[in-house]
Write a protein that holds these residues in place. Structure first.
Motif, PDB file in Angstrom:
ATOM      1  N   LEU A  95      -0.494   5.912   1.139  1.00  0.00           N
ATOM      2  CA  LEU A  95      -0.877   5.159   2.325  1.00  0.00           C
ATOM      3  C   LEU A  95      -0.960   3.664   2.046  1.00  0.00           C
ATOM      4  CD1 LEU A  95      -3.716   7.428   3.794  1.00  0.00           C
ATOM      5  CD2 LEU A  95      -1.287   7.401   4.396  1.00  0.00           C
ATOM      6  N   GLN A  96      -0.555   2.884   3.035  1.00  0.00           N
ATOM      7  CA  GLN A  96      -0.682   1.442   2.981  1.00  0.00           C
ATOM      8  C   GLN A  96      -1.832   1.017   3.895  1.00  0.00           C
ATOM      9  OE1 GLN A  96       1.278  -0.264   0.844  1.00  0.00           O
ATOM     10  NE2 GLN A  96       2.175   1.734   0.302  1.00  0.00           N
ATOM     11  N   ALA A  97      -2.458  -0.110   3.560  1.00  0.00           N
ATOM     12  CA  ALA A  97      -3.589  -0.598   4.346  1.00  0.00           C
ATOM     13  C   ALA A  97      -3.176  -0.792   5.805  1.00  0.00           C
ATOM     14  CB  ALA A  97      -4.111  -1.906   3.761  1.00  0.00           C
ATOM     15  N   GLY A  98      -4.080  -0.436   6.689  1.00  0.00           N
ATOM     16  CA  GLY A  98      -3.802  -0.549   8.117  1.00  0.00           C
ATOM     17  C   GLY A  98      -4.429   0.607   8.868  1.00  0.00           C
ATOM     18  N   ARG A  99      -3.723   1.116   9.861  1.00  0.00           N
ATOM     19  CA  ARG A  99      -4.227   2.253  10.623  1.00  0.00           C
ATOM     20  C   ARG A  99      -3.100   3.241  10.873  1.00  0.00           C
ATOM     21  NH1 ARG A  99      -6.646   0.847  16.115  1.00  0.00           N
ATOM     22  NH2 ARG A  99      -5.934   2.909  16.735  1.00  0.00           N
ATOM     23  N   LEU A 100      -3.451   4.514  10.886  1.00  0.00           N
ATOM     24  CA  LEU A 100      -2.497   5.584  11.148  1.00  0.00           C
ATOM     25  C   LEU A 100      -3.042   6.401  12.319  1.00  0.00           C
ATOM     26  CD1 LEU A 100       0.061   7.099  10.371  1.00  0.00           C
ATOM     27  CD2 LEU A 100      -1.266   8.376   8.677  1.00  0.00           C
ATOM     28  N   ASP A 101      -2.385   6.291  13.452  1.00  0.00           N
ATOM     29  CA  ASP A 101      -2.866   6.956  14.664  1.00  0.00           C
ATOM     30  C   ASP A 101      -2.266   8.347  14.795  1.00  0.00           C
ATOM     31  OD1 ASP A 101      -4.322   4.742  16.445  1.00  0.00           O
ATOM     32  OD2 ASP A 101      -2.594   3.788  15.490  1.00  0.00           O
ATOM     33  N   TYR A 102      -3.006   9.229  15.419  1.00  0.00           N
ATOM     34  CA  TYR A 102      -2.495  10.551  15.761  1.00  0.00           C
ATOM     35  C   TYR A 102      -3.004  10.911  17.153  1.00  0.00           C
ATOM     36  CZ  TYR A 102      -7.145  12.071  14.170  1.00  0.00           C
ATOM     37  OH  TYR A 102      -8.495  12.222  14.002  1.00  0.00           O
ATOM     38  N   ALA A 103      -2.352  11.898  17.771  1.00  0.00           N
ATOM     39  CA  ALA A 103      -2.713  12.261  19.146  1.00  0.00           C
ATOM     40  C   ALA A 103      -2.206  13.660  19.439  1.00  0.00           C
ATOM     41  CB  ALA A 103      -2.105  11.270  20.145  1.00  0.00           C
ATOM     42  N   CYS A 104      -2.693  14.226  20.540  1.00  0.00           N
ATOM     43  CA  CYS A 104      -2.124  15.488  21.014  1.00  0.00           C
ATOM     44  C   CYS A 104      -0.769  15.197  21.648  1.00  0.00           C
ATOM     45  CB  CYS A 104      -3.062  16.160  22.027  1.00  0.00           C
ATOM     46  SG  CYS A 104      -3.115  15.344  23.642  1.00  0.00           S
ATOM     47  N   GLY A 105      -0.031  16.238  21.974  1.00  0.00           N
ATOM     48  CA  GLY A 105       1.326  16.074  22.474  1.00  0.00           C
ATOM     49  C   GLY A 105       1.451  15.341  23.790  1.00  0.00           C
ATOM     50  N   MET A 106       0.328  15.228  24.551  1.00  0.00           N
ATOM     51  CA  MET A 106       0.359  14.499  25.812  1.00  0.00           C
ATOM     52  C   MET A 106      -0.385  13.173  25.710  1.00  0.00           C
ATOM     53  SD  MET A 106       2.189  16.261  27.850  1.00  0.00           S
ATOM     54  CE  MET A 106       1.852  15.502  29.429  1.00  0.00           C
ATOM     55  N   GLY A 107      -0.844  12.816  24.505  1.00  0.00           N
ATOM     56  CA  GLY A 107      -1.523  11.544  24.317  1.00  0.00           C
ATOM     57  C   GLY A 107      -2.902  11.479  24.957  1.00  0.00           C
ATOM     58  N   MET A 108      -3.487  12.631  25.274  1.00  0.00           N
ATOM     59  CA  MET A 108      -4.773  12.646  25.965  1.00  0.00           C
ATOM     60  C   MET A 108      -5.956  12.704  25.005  1.00  0.00           C
ATOM     61  SD  MET A 108      -3.734  15.115  29.166  1.00  0.00           S
ATOM     62  CE  MET A 108      -2.413  14.597  30.285  1.00  0.00           C
ATOM     63  N   TYR A 109      -5.738  13.228  23.807  1.00  0.00           N
ATOM     64  CA  TYR A 109      -6.782  13.272  22.787  1.00  0.00           C
ATOM     65  C   TYR A 109      -6.242  12.571  21.550  1.00  0.00           C
ATOM     66  CZ  TYR A 109      -8.289  16.887  26.011  1.00  0.00           C
ATOM     67  OH  TYR A 109      -8.640  17.551  27.143  1.00  0.00           O
ATOM     68  N   THR A 110      -6.992  11.611  21.040  1.00  0.00           N
ATOM     69  CA  THR A 110      -6.469  10.754  19.983  1.00  0.00           C
ATOM     70  C   THR A 110      -7.459  10.624  18.842  1.00  0.00           C
ATOM     71  OG1 THR A 110      -7.379   8.752  21.012  1.00  0.00           O
ATOM     72  CG2 THR A 110      -5.155   9.419  21.687  1.00  0.00           C
ATOM     73  N   GLY A 111      -6.969  10.056  17.742  1.00  0.00           N
ATOM     74  CA  GLY A 111      -7.803   9.751  16.592  1.00  0.00           C
ATOM     75  C   GLY A 111      -7.069   8.762  15.717  1.00  0.00           C
ATOM     76  N   VAL A 112      -7.752   8.238  14.705  1.00  0.00           N
ATOM     77  CA  VAL A 112      -7.129   7.246  13.837  1.00  0.00           C
ATOM     78  C   VAL A 112      -7.662   7.408  12.423  1.00  0.00           C
ATOM     79  CG1 VAL A 112      -8.896   5.523  14.436  1.00  0.00           C
ATOM     80  CG2 VAL A 112      -6.702   4.771  13.503  1.00  0.00           C
ATOM     81  N   ILE A 113      -6.770   7.165  11.461  1.00  0.00           N
ATOM     82  CA  ILE A 113      -7.167   7.075  10.057  1.00  0.00           C
ATOM     83  C   ILE A 113      -7.119   5.604   9.695  1.00  0.00           C
ATOM     84  CG2 ILE A 113      -6.620   7.733   7.692  1.00  0.00           C
ATOM     85  CD1 ILE A 113      -5.216  10.216   8.813  1.00  0.00           C
ATOM     86  N   THR A 114      -8.270   5.023   9.406  1.00  0.00           N
ATOM     87  CA  THR A 114      -8.345   3.603   9.043  1.00  0.00           C
ATOM     88  C   THR A 114      -8.212   3.483   7.529  1.00  0.00           C
ATOM     89  OG1 THR A 114      -9.826   3.165  10.906  1.00  0.00           O
ATOM     90  CG2 THR A 114      -9.758   1.523   9.145  1.00  0.00           C
ATOM     91  N   ILE A 115      -7.188   2.766   7.087  1.00  0.00           N
ATOM     92  CA  ILE A 115      -6.838   2.711   5.659  1.00  0.00           C
ATOM     93  C   ILE A 115      -7.241   1.337   5.111  1.00  0.00           C
ATOM     94  CG2 ILE A 115      -4.997   3.036   3.986  1.00  0.00           C
ATOM     95  CD1 ILE A 115      -3.437   4.362   6.421  1.00  0.00           C
ATOM     96  N   VAL A 116      -8.096   1.352   4.101  1.00  0.00           N
ATOM     97  CA  VAL A 116      -8.586   0.091   3.516  1.00  0.00           C
ATOM     98  C   VAL A 116      -8.314   0.047   2.007  1.00  0.00           C
ATOM     99  CG1 VAL A 116     -10.376  -0.204   5.249  1.00  0.00           C
ATOM    100  CG2 VAL A 116     -10.884   1.090   3.194  1.00  0.00           C
TER     101      VAL A 116
END
Length: 342
Positions: A321-342
């Motif tokens: 992983l590189q510093a930044g953010r890695l977003d993920y979501a359900c297939g319709m983009g209605m439920y989301t989350g993020v991995i914050t990379i430091v």
């Protein structure tokens, strides 16, 4: 897919919009059937009259439900059969959201949009009108079935959602829930005179426009979330409350120079929805399904989709992983989350 917005759209926007296109056909048919059966109603009293009113409305809605559910299954299967890539589905959803927004603005009478009206081909209208002239016992059901040929603007928008679902089952459910939502207003139309129906439409016009607009923005935002757009709702909220956003560090373990990130998915949520990980380490994402149902099972990260089990674990190799953010979501983009990379 969250079907609640679809149901709300059917209750308000779809009911009024579809009634504007199909309501006259229904009331006209009921009026003619009531005239033909007037003698029997007079003899049977109010119970017979109630049955006389409910039967055609019920038949109409049943026919409408069957045809639209079948269409939804076909559209969903088509979306799944062509195996649309995540990027293509994302743009289709953005397009569907924009389409619904346009119809919402048209319903509200916003200058530049108020003249936008979707009308079916004249030949289709003739087919439906021929069915409306019939006084046969199955006429209301037949009329309801063939209204699939006369879609209103809101119906077209929901059909676009059924297509992007990529599933025959979800496509059928989407259209079925929408039609069920339109049922109450059509039931009212079955009892009300044309003047009363017009009054209802006028009073609900503003509410209808707002509901359509809200659903359009909701659908559009789902596409923007999948596209990782900086103006998606989750990113705007995070930017506005940067200092208050909780970051979970307990979901990450490091062993032998490798990093494991664990998130749990349940129906309607991913948790934790903001995980802090370390940059520069080979990373494995473990998604634990805990009775997951619905859209959350379609897990999208880095434009790749993984179908999660209802229960169990899914391992996804993320590499270094590189510093930044890695977003993920359900297939319709209605439920989301993020991995914050430091």
């Amino acid at each position: 897919m969250n079907l609640v917005p679809v149901l709300v759209t059917g209750l308000f926007a779809g009911g009024v919009s579809c009634a504007a296109v199909q309501g006259g056909l229904l009331t006209g048919l009921i009026t003619r059937q009531r005239t033909a059966a007037g003698t029997q109603v007079a003899i049977g009293g109010w119970r017979a009259q109630l049955g006389d009113d409910l039967a055609p409305v019920g038949g109409f809605l049943a026919g409408k439900l069957v045809s639209h559910t079948l269409l939804g299954a076909l559209l969903g299967a088509l979306g799944g059969a062509v195996e649309l890539e995540v990027g293509v589905r994302t743009w289709l959803q953005i397009g569907a959201g924009l389409l619904i927004v346009v119809f919402g603005l048209a319903q509200l009478g916003v200058p530049g949009f108020r003249r936008i009206v979707v009308e079916p081909p004249t030949a289709w209208l003739k087919v439906v009108r021929n069915r409306a002239r019939s006084q046969a016992a199955l006429a209301p059901a037949v009329l309801g079935f063939v209204t699939v040929l006369v879609p209103c603007g809101v119906t077209l928008s929901v059909e676009a959602l059924a297509l992007t679902s990529g599933s025959a089952l979800m496509g059928a459910a989407t259209m079925a829930v929408f039609v069920l939502g339109t049922g109450p207003l059509f039931a009212i139309l079955g009892y009300a005179a044309r003047k009363a129906a017009t009054a209802w439409k006028g009073r609900l016009a503003v509410v209808t426009g707002l509901v359509v607009l809200a659903m359009g923005l909701y659908t559009l935002n789902g596409g923007l979330e999948l596209a990782g757009a900086p103006f998606a709702a989750s990113r705007i909220v995070q930017a506005a409350s940067q200092s208050d956003t909780p970051v979970d560090t307990t979901a990450v373990t490091v062993a032998d120079g490798k990093q494991t990130v664990v998130i749990t998915t349940r129906t309607g949520a991913y948790s934790p929805d903001n995980v802090q990980a370390q940059a520069g380490l080979p990373t494995t994402l473990v998604v634990k399904s805990d009775g997951a149902q619905g859209c959350v099972r379609s897990f999208v990260i880095r434009d790749e989709e993984k179908i999660l089990p209802v229960k169990g674990e899914t391992r996804i190799e993320l590499g270094v992983l590189q510093a930044g953010r890695l977003d993920y979501a359900c297939g319709m983009g209605m439920y989301t989350g993020v991995i914050t990379i430091v």
